[in-house]
Motif scaffolding. Structure first.
Motif, PDB file in Angstrom:
ATOM      1  N   GLY A 173      11.264   9.684   1.254  1.00  0.00           N
ATOM      2  CA  GLY A 173      11.494  10.707   0.236  1.00  0.00           C
ATOM      3  C   GLY A 173      10.435  11.788   0.249  1.00  0.00           C
ATOM      4  N   ARG A 174      10.537  12.667  -0.730  1.00  0.00           N
ATOM      5  CA  ARG A 174       9.626  13.806  -0.813  1.00  0.00           C
ATOM      6  C   ARG A 174       8.178  13.338  -0.957  1.00  0.00           C
ATOM      7  N   TRP A 175       7.290  14.108  -0.363  1.00  0.00           N
ATOM      8  CA  TRP A 175       5.859  13.829  -0.446  1.00  0.00           C
ATOM      9  C   TRP A 175       5.324  14.352  -1.778  1.00  0.00           C
ATOM     10  N   MET A 221       0.850  -1.176   0.000  1.00  0.00           N
ATOM     11  CA  MET A 221       0.000   0.000   0.000  1.00  0.00           C
ATOM     12  C   MET A 221       0.897   1.242   0.000  1.00  0.00           C
ATOM     13  N   ASP A 222       0.605   2.187  -0.862  1.00  0.00           N
ATOM     14  CA  ASP A 222       1.445   3.380  -0.946  1.00  0.00           C
ATOM     15  C   ASP A 222       1.144   4.346   0.209  1.00  0.00           C
ATOM     16  N   ARG A 223       1.992   5.352   0.341  1.00  0.00           N
ATOM     17  CA  ARG A 223       1.880   6.284   1.464  1.00  0.00           C
ATOM     18  C   ARG A 223       0.536   6.996   1.480  1.00  0.00           C
ATOM     19  N   GLN A 224       0.086   7.429   0.328  1.00  0.00           N
ATOM     20  CA  GLN A 224      -1.186   8.144   0.269  1.00  0.00           C
ATOM     21  C   GLN A 224      -2.319   7.298   0.841  1.00  0.00           C
ATOM     22  N   HIS A 225      -2.398   6.055   0.416  1.00  0.00           N
ATOM     23  CA  HIS A 225      -3.466   5.174   0.888  1.00  0.00           C
ATOM     24  C   HIS A 225      -3.306   4.852   2.372  1.00  0.00           C
ATOM     25  N   GLN A 226      -2.080   4.691   2.820  1.00  0.00           N
ATOM     26  CA  GLN A 226      -1.855   4.450   4.245  1.00  0.00           C
ATOM     27  C   GLN A 226      -2.344   5.634   5.075  1.00  0.00           C
TER      28      GLN A 226
END
Length: 103
Positions: free
Chosen positions: A44-46, A1-6
């Motif tokens: 890394g960068r958001w 799961m990517d950061r956005q979804h987390q």
């Protein structure tokens, strides 16, 4: 799961926990956030979408803090009331106990 979804998932869980006054879930989410957010930041960068999701989580967290503070204040008032009326309640309980023993 990517950061956005987390981040969005945590925000949704926090919203539900606040709505339910689920203190156990809020505590678990707080622990999860303190562990996972630094790890996510280290990746890394958001992106713009991730920043938006992070903002949504921050807003939910602020609501959770406010809800917790309000519930704590209300509990404090209830405890103060109980302490202030302790003598009366003890007298009432003793009176009922004596009445039960006479019957």
């Amino acid at each position: 799961m990517d950061r956005q979804h987390q981040l969005l998932k945590m925000a949704q869980r926090m919203s539900a926990a606040v709505a339910a006054s689920d203190w156990t879930e809020l505590a678990a989410l707080n622990t999860m956030m303190s562990a996972s957010l630094p790890a996510m930041a280290a990746q890394g960068r958001w992106t713009a979408a991730e920043k938006a999701a992070l903002l949504a989580l921050r807003q939910q967290h602020r609501l959770a803090v406010a809800h917790t503070a309000a519930a704590s204040a209300e509990l404090g008032k209830q405890l103060e009331h109980m302490i202030a009326h302790k003598t009366g309640w003890l007298a009432y309980a003793l009176d009922n106990e004596l009445a039960d023993n006479e019957a």
